[in-house]
Scaffold this active site. Sequence first.
Site, PDB file in Angstrom:
ATOM      1  CE  LYS A 280      -4.369   1.474   2.072  1.00 12.19           C
ATOM      2  NZ  LYS A 280      -5.364   1.228   3.146  1.00 12.19           N
ATOM      3  CD  GLU A 365     -19.192  -2.295   9.299  1.00 12.37           C
ATOM      4  OE1 GLU A 365     -18.353  -1.512   8.840  1.00 12.37           O
ATOM      5  OE2 GLU A 365     -19.445  -3.416   8.784  1.00 12.37           O
ATOM      6  NE  ARG A 393     -21.815  -3.441   5.018  1.00 13.32           N
ATOM      7  CZ  ARG A 393     -20.732  -3.877   4.388  1.00 13.32           C
ATOM      8  NH1 ARG A 393     -19.562  -3.338   4.641  1.00 13.32           N
ATOM      9  NH2 ARG A 393     -20.809  -4.855   3.523  1.00 13.32           N
TER      10      ARG A 393
END
Length: 626
Positions: A280, A365, A393
């Site tokens: 990354k 979540e 969610r």
Amino acid sequence: MILEKIQKENDIKELNPEELEILSKEIREFLVEKISKTGGHLASNLGVVELTMALHLVFSLPEDKLIWDVGHQAYTHKLLTGRQAGFDDLRKYGGMSGFPKRKESDCDAFDTGHSSTSISAGMGYVAARDILGESHSVVSVIGDGAMTGGMAYEALNNAARLKSNFIIVLNDNNMSISENVGGMSQYLNGLRTAQAYTGLKRGVEDTLLKIPVQGEKILHQMKKTKSGIKQLVVPGMFFEDMGITYLGPVDGHDVRKLCKILNEAKRVNHAVLVHVLTKKGKGYKPAEENPSRFHGTGPFKVETGESKGTAQKDSYTDVFSKVLCDAARQDNKITAITAAMADGTGLSRFQKYFPERFFDVGIAEEHALTFAAGLAAGGMKPVVALYSSFLQRAYDQAIHDICLQKLPVVLAVDRGGLVGSDGETHQGLFDLSFLSTIPNMTVMSPKNRWEMADMVRFAVDFEYPIALRYPRGDAYEGLKEFRTPIAYGKSEVLYEEEDIVIFFAGHMAALAEEVRTELKDIGYSCSLVNARFIKPLDTEILEKMVRDHTLFVTIEENVLTGGYGEQVLTYMSRAYLDAHVLNIGIPDDYIEHGSVDVLRCEVGLDCKTVTKRIITEYITIRNRKA
């Protein structure tokens, strides 16, 4: 420039190997330059340059379907499909989205913005392809961070039954936004160290074959049993045991190797997972050294990576973080939970001071809320900090696991309201509506930084489920002179006059105050009330205000459907209270990307528009009565 040769999809196929190497460098330079001016997702995009190039070399778009999980790593994809010019207005109102959008290009197969969805969407594409008798490839790209989300495993479980080709590319950079946590992260860490598997396997086989008479029999038996050499040392047996062919790991920055393994994957007649290792932020040192900082960044100086922005005041998130830590020092039952967003939600400070009471559950979540319910049932005081758009969610868990049992869980709902440049998938416009539908749930929202601090303290001492909803950005410092103690379910009257009364929800305080000032300057009498509690509704104040006011105005940064204003309107109607109600909020629609100020003007939540609507409504009512 080689990049200039890319004017549309599949143009990359015309480049030679030397040009491809140059192209990867030019793409990184282009992304750093453009995002330094507009802001956007940088580190994730720098990490997938070669992977995206390989995908575009091996597959033909838009015939083949390429689905990006989350979608914040699709900038190179946009460049390779002829959208170079769009980067000048990236994430600006009316400009190019920072995420894949089907309406933007036929090469964007699926709209994304939330995590762990790409395998499920890919499965849908595969089923549609097979039913229609078509033969194109379907590729779902998913990050290792997204693999901490349960939806990915639901899809993998389903994918194992496929009898036709479906390619899953696991982009493994050991990061989501915060550093990855949990068992899957540890598993993938193990796979990264297993790249020598092929050589090891060959060495073991050669050694066994040298054993006279018995060597070949031993090798044959090991290959037949699941406890054999492959089970012991092969990377990816988790996927293999599910019935998904595993290929890799492969260097995600080597285009040649990537193309080779992707072509191998195309020949598999069932689900296949290609494990790609990337870095990354690759190619830009500040992003490599601090990928979290450059996950989503504002404008910055290319030379140093320093932000171009001015010094920031405390945000609502900062206030939440500081006050929560202060409360936790006094009460060792307070715990904090995040879903891979420790920095974004401000809980990294809590993690630093109270590591034993801090829990990062990954991008999960639903698990976060039920885990919090278990903590609460066990005698703790859990605080779950989530962005509004991600809390959606876990709606079922809020209903079934928290509120049904009346458990004292605090939902810190960050990024409530318009959030700006991330667009439709991230605007927090539904929370007041969906939270207010749940029995036993209390919902409150602060008008300024001081009320935010008071509400955090109120919430952690509350004995039932409670949600504290607040916006992104600097905490409002107006209305400082009004700081009455918080009483459960009670609004706060700031100014009391007659004729018109404005009720505002939370951070609409600044707009409401400005509108009242405009009305006063024109000569109208206007009261101002801070709702404080969206649920329960303060019906006592409504019945009191109806005596001296003919127009009730509600202002909220939430969809009108099911929001605070509709609750006021419904009660006024059911109680036969004689007053007209004007609800001002977000229309029944998704709001695209752009700066918050621009978006508020577009949806009619600016001072000029609101003031005009109130005056027009008031004059109409007065004329009818005349």
